[in-house]
Design an enzyme around this catalytic site. Structure first.
Site, PDB file in Angstrom:
ATOM      1  CG  ASP A 203      10.295  41.368  24.113  1.00  0.00           C
ATOM      2  OD1 ASP A 203       9.234  41.780  23.602  1.00  0.00           O
ATOM      3  OD2 ASP A 203      10.815  41.897  25.113  1.00  0.00           O
TER       4      ASP A 203
ATOM      5  CG  HIS B 102       6.984  40.360  26.144  1.00  0.00           C
ATOM      6  ND1 HIS B 102       7.543  41.616  26.180  1.00  0.00           N
ATOM      7  CD2 HIS B 102       6.102  40.312  27.180  1.00  0.00           C
ATOM      8  CE1 HIS B 102       7.042  42.287  27.198  1.00  0.00           C
ATOM      9  NE2 HIS B 102       6.155  41.531  27.817  1.00  0.00           N
ATOM     10  CG  ASP B 103       5.085  43.091  23.872  1.00  0.00           C
ATOM     11  OD1 ASP B 103       4.626  43.353  24.999  1.00  0.00           O
ATOM     12  OD2 ASP B 103       6.161  43.538  23.460  1.00  0.00           O
TER      13      ASP B 103
ATOM     14  CB  SER C 139      16.522  38.363  14.393  1.00  0.00           C
ATOM     15  OG  SER C 139      16.052  37.084  14.709  1.00  0.00           O
TER      16      SER C 139
ATOM     17  CG  HIS D 144       5.905  44.423  18.668  1.00  0.00           C
ATOM     18  ND1 HIS D 144       7.194  44.124  19.046  1.00  0.00           N
ATOM     19  CD2 HIS D 144       5.160  44.342  19.790  1.00  0.00           C
ATOM     20  CE1 HIS D 144       7.232  43.890  20.348  1.00  0.00           C
ATOM     21  NE2 HIS D 144       6.005  44.009  20.824  1.00  0.00           N
TER      22      HIS D 144
ATOM     23  CG  ASP E  90      18.305  44.342  20.068  1.00  0.00           C
ATOM     24  OD1 ASP E  90      18.381  45.197  19.159  1.00  0.00           O
ATOM     25  OD2 ASP E  90      17.435  44.384  20.956  1.00  0.00           O
TER      26      ASP E  90
ATOM     27  CB  SER F   6      13.790  40.747  29.492  1.00  0.00           C
ATOM     28  OG  SER F   6      14.340  41.068  28.231  1.00  0.00           O
TER      29      SER F   6
END
Length: 216
Positions: free
Chosen positions: A141, A169-170, A124, A144, A71, A52
């Site tokens: 993104d 996202h997701d 992050s 999760h 990241d 992405s």
């Protein structure tokens, strides 16, 4: 008419290691091009191997701004050994742990986009705690789980400039998708419930929201 990437950029996106489908990638690119007109950096949380990032970097290049990536490059929960999304090629053979940074850099080099990206390597929340500039776009993104997705939202959503875009996202609203997309869905609901964001578009599991108010 939404902006679309040049064929060579789309080909680089499709060739890169990652999970984002083409339709969601095109929606992300269109959002990044629009947000780039604000003249502010475009930031991505969770880059993996740079699939992405290619789209954000090309949009940033067009706008004359910088794409920022956040990241730790050790992989999220579902990418660890033993899980469905694990790729053995992402493991550092010397350390026996995931390290996607070399693959990320290779992806950007092959696409000719290295100079348009600043990679912030670390957790992050730690990086967000140091950040104090407005952003034209924040693309969430990362991890999760509620802990990680919530921290990404808390750390970065307040930095989206007025008129800027928050892209998540997701986002999967169904309970059977608890592991893959319920945490992103919950931060999506938080964003809408805050009164600070208004939904712009839905493409697959990708949600684009515009910053239209204060009070996150």
């Amino acid at each position: 008419m939404p902006a679309v990437p040049q064929p060579e950029i789309l080909a680089a996106f499709e060739a890169a290691k990652g999970f984002m489908p083409v339709d969601e990638g095109l929606a992300l690119y269109a959002a990044a091009v629009e947000a780039g007109r604000l003249g502010l950096p475009l930031l991505e949380v969770g880059s993996y191997c740079g699939r992405s990032t290619i789209l954000l970097a090309d949009a940033a290049r067009t706008a004359g701004v910088t794409a920022l990536t956040v990241d730790h490059h050790r992989g999220s929960e579902e990418q660890q050994p033993g899980w469905d999304y694990h790729d053995p090629e992402t493991v550092d053979p010397a350390l026996g742990v995931m390290d996607t940074l070399p693959l990320f850099r290779r992806t950007l080099h092959r696409a000719g986009l290295e100079e348009h990206v600043v990679a912030l390597v670390g957790r992050s929340p730690r990086i967000a705690a140091l950040w104090n500039r407005p952003l034209g776009l924040v693309f969430v993104d990362g991890g999760h789980t509620d802990e990680h997705a919530g921290a990404d939202y808390d750390g970065w959503a307040p930095h989206v400039a007025e008129g800027g875009l928050l892209v998540i996202h997701d986002v999967f609203p169904h309970p059977e998708d608890e592991f893959t997309g319920q945490a992103p869905y919950r931060i999506y609901l938080r964003a809408l419930g805050s009164g600070a964001f208004t939904e712009v578009s839905v493409t697959g599991s990708l949600r684009v929201l515009r910053r239209t108010g204060a009070g996150i």
